[in-house]
Each structure stands twice: as C-alpha cells, then as structure tokens.
Design an enzyme around this catalytic site. Sequence first.
Site, PDB file in Angstrom:
ATOM      1  CG  ASP A 196     -36.245  13.028  16.185  1.00  0.00           C
ATOM      2  OD1 ASP A 196     -35.148  13.312  16.696  1.00  0.00           O
ATOM      3  OD2 ASP A 196     -37.250  13.739  16.328  1.00  0.00           O
ATOM      4  NE  ARG A 219     -37.493  21.559  23.445  1.00  0.00           N
ATOM      5  CZ  ARG A 219     -36.664  22.526  23.062  1.00  0.00           C
ATOM      6  NH1 ARG A 219     -36.789  23.742  23.582  1.00  0.00           N
ATOM      7  NH2 ARG A 219     -35.718  22.286  22.173  1.00  0.00           N
ATOM      8  CE  LYS A 232     -37.219  13.635  19.661  1.00  0.00           C
ATOM      9  NZ  LYS A 232     -36.399  14.728  19.085  1.00  0.00           N
ATOM     10  CB  THR A 287     -36.227   0.148  11.166  1.00  0.00           C
ATOM     11  OG1 THR A 287     -35.407  -0.926  11.663  1.00  0.00           O
ATOM     12  CG2 THR A 287     -37.523  -0.421  10.613  1.00  0.00           C
ATOM     13  CE  LYS A 333     -37.492  17.823  12.228  1.00  0.00           C
ATOM     14  NZ  LYS A 333     -36.546  18.657  12.978  1.00  0.00           N
TER      15      LYS A 333
END
Length: 555
Positions: free
Chosen positions: A329, A392, A306, A231, A318
């Site tokens: 992600d 993290r 995550k 999506t 990036k």
Amino acid sequence: MRALVLTTVRRMGGKSLRRLLTQRYHQSRYDGFASSASTRQSSKGVVLGFYEPASDDKGKSRQDAVHGTASFAKFDQQLDGLLTRTLTATGYHGGKLKRGKTRTLHNLDDTYSSAVLVSLGPAKAGLNHQENWDESRENVRIAASAAAVALRTVECVEADVDTCGDAEAMAEGALLKQYAYDELKDKKKRKSLLKLSPLSVNNDKRSDRERWERGVCLADGQNYARTLMETPSNLKLPRMLAERILEDLSKVDGVKVTVRDEKWVAEKAMGSFLAVSQGSVEPLRLLEITFNGEDKEGVDVALVGKGITFDTGGISIKPSANMDLMRGDMGGAACTAAAIKTAAQLKLPVNLLGVIPICENMPSGSATRPGDVVRSMSGKTIQIDNTDAEGRLILCDALWYAQEEFKPKYLIDLATLTGAIRVALGSSAAGCFTNDQKMWETMLEASVHTGDRVWRMPLFRQFAEQMTSSHLADLNNISNRTGGGACTAAGFLWEFIKKDQKWMHMDIAGVSENKDEVPYLGKGFSGRPTRTLVEFFKRISRISDSSTGSKTFTS
C-alpha cells in the site's frame, strides 16, 4: 563438415526437414548439426527477431519469404538460409508464430550454444489509437521477455540480443521479465540475471548501445519500485523504509534526501497525517527528495507518494483475505522514489521534488476512531468516518506542504488509493484526475510511449461537494453518496489544491499488481507507472520562451 550438413538439409524433402528440425527443439545436443562447439560447449546465446507474414484478404498468411530483422538476415545468410528454413518448416506460414512465439536452435557455431528466434508480430505495427499505445514498441517488449524465458530454459547465462529496431524497448522487456523478489529465499532458489548485450549490425551501434542502456536504467527503476513494494512490512517499518530510500538514493548524483520525524510533522501542524499514524507503535516519517537537473531555482514537478507500509484499515478493519497484499500500500511512495532515482541517473534536465508521508494504519487503543475530527495543515477540519480511507488523509497534508514550501509548477500525487478504480479500469491503466488539459495530454503521450497506460477520469465539482457535506467538520473523508469512490477520493484531495496549481491525482490501485495482464511483467507487484512518470519528466524539459520566459511542454 558444416557445409556438408547444410547441403544435406537443403536437399531434404519438407517432411524430412520438419522431422529433423523438430528433433532439434526437443534435444539439447544434435550430433548431426553440432560444430566443434559440441566438445567445448558455450553457455552464450543469441536472440534474433522476425516478423509475422502478412495476411491476405481472407485473413490467411501469405506465402511470402520470411521477413526478419537485419541481424536475422545476416545470420541467416551466414548459415545458408537455415533460420528461414527452420521457421518455414515449423509453422511460419501456418499462423503459429504470432507475437512472442519462439523457436530455439542449438550448437550453431563456436560462439553461441543456442539461438532464439522470436516473433515481433506484424512488421507494420505502429501507433494503436484503440489501445492507446505504440504497438510496435509493445511487440518488441513482449518479444524480448519471451526470448529471456527461452534463454533461461536452455540454461544460457549470457546472450547477444538483436535490438529489433528499438534497443530501449528490447532492454526493458528482457529485464522486466526476469525480475523476481527472491532475496529472502535460499541462495540455491534464487535466479541470476542473464548477462545481456545489444546486437546491432547497422552503422549506428553507438546509438543502439545508448538506447539499450537507457532501457536498462528504466527497467531497473521500475524493478526498484517492485522491490520496495514486495518487501515484507516487518522489514519496511516506516523508519526502515525511510532509511532504505535515504541510503539508496543518496548514492545517485544530484539527489538529496531529508528524513523528517514525528516532532517535525507535529510542528508543521499536519494533524491529518498524525491521526493515521497514532494507532501504531511505529513512529511516522516524512521524506523530502530533491533532484536538480537544471542549475535554476524552482521545482518543475513535485511528486507526492502515499507511503502506508501496512494497512489494516485501522478501527474500520479490513477482511483478513489477502490482507498480506497491504504490504504494497506504499506503491505511490515506491514509484515516487524510483521515478526520481531513474530521472537522476538519466540526468534529465528537470528539477524534481518528492514528498513521501510514511506510516502504518493500525488498530489499537490509541487509534483514531470513526467520527473523530482532526485539523489538517491547511487549516481545514476533517471528520474521519472510515479509518480505512486513510490514504487521502496523509496525502492532503503532504500536498499542502509541497505547495506551501516549494510552489512547484506541476504537482502529481500517486497512491494505491481506492478499490473503486480497480472496479472501473481493472489493471489496464492508472486512473488520472487533473485540472490541467496540457498536463493530461503530456502524461497521455508519455504513457503511449512506455506502454504503461493512463486513462483520464472525471474531476467534476460534484465529487468535491459530496466530500464537503460533513456534519461535524469542513470535510468528511468518505462521500455522502454511494458510487464513484475513486472520483470522490480525488474530489477530497482537490480541496487541498490551491487555485492556480496545475495538479494531477493518479490512482494506481488497479495497476499496482500483475497476474498475467502485462506479458513482460511477472506475477506480483508491478512498479507501475514508474517509466511513464520518467517519460513525463523528459517531455516537460524546460524551454524558455523569448518573450515571456515561460515553460512549455515538449515532446
């Protein structure tokens, strides 16, 4: 008329038969073979499995009789050996019908417009210790996917599918291969799913049906994770993703979803999570998902996934190439939601918790800067030297919350965390870091069963020490050494795991996408390792020890 045609075929020489059969593959109708179905064409197909011939000492195929499944043998007998002759004439003994190769016949009778014959590979395939999977099950999945493609090629809309000795794997392969994220395309460009039903000739048809339905549920679960990942990010802002998971999972019996907002997160002192989200105008969300498959207190397994719905890298931005893939992600969040959803649908006797921190990682005037120091929920401070090491930072607060509030027996976090794991393992397996041997063994066994592999990575104290060497704070979010990036990321998270907590970190960055590595998955986001997680849940179904009341792993 039909008997006459088949008698004529039997009397034909090898070259004539091969020529006639070749014509059958490249035409949609064959007057010489058509039954009355040629005038009232069906759109239903049938899939039948067969095995590769055994090889001799020199590696050449032996000239044995064609070896097919029970369903194959039954149809072949009804057709006076036509299926066997077809395979023999088109390369069966010449090594041309390896695993996943197909042959298609048309207009066999009034019921089926097409029959897809698909190779299951060697008949004696089994547990492959070198590959770390059950090769027979993988062969069935690959065969099912190839058959689904063949059925679509000849425009079948439904089919009866030979279960080939493993109805669950057959259903998985067929449904996973058909997946496509096309809901945003014009309706004319969308592909409809084949209507598939298990075909069984043994005396255990009910059992085959149940296994088939389980395979459908598992494939649907993985495909749900793929949909969430595919999506576009503008359609899954943190609040949108939270609302979608809430809506979808609330429909499943026994599942409860709670959505937490930014104010709640601040009250819990999740400063690390807040630091990642502060560069975006879109407010964060945190999801709690619970499923109680047992009428007992306590959480057997807690998953922390995550949920970065788009990752620009923040101020440590990036490169632009392939940045569109950063919509995926939140693969850990997708697999967490999908695994719990699937476990609930299968009514597994296990109590599960999902904690999903969701936000964007964006650059702006309010974004976290390299060198900033934040305080996590655990009380430990973190120097953020690279804002692109954000996963993290949201996981550490979520992990601490799961332990503090729910005290799970087993804790698993999963995340598309590092490019380093892709360098180490490619797309072959999810990287696993754990402090518990039995937990690892059970996850490995689960992955062998599903074919969605895992590989154990080192969790040495050295890696944690490299993350605690910070000039300004208790920890740094990047290592003070080069190399071992996936390991140092795990070392960072380890600092937020309580002493007696059984824990596993799964870095799924390498397996989150598929090009052509897994034949029964199409190109795009993969939804891995959803099925392996569900199998892990199944294998730790609780058994009370009569003397201690403890729980043990069961396979």
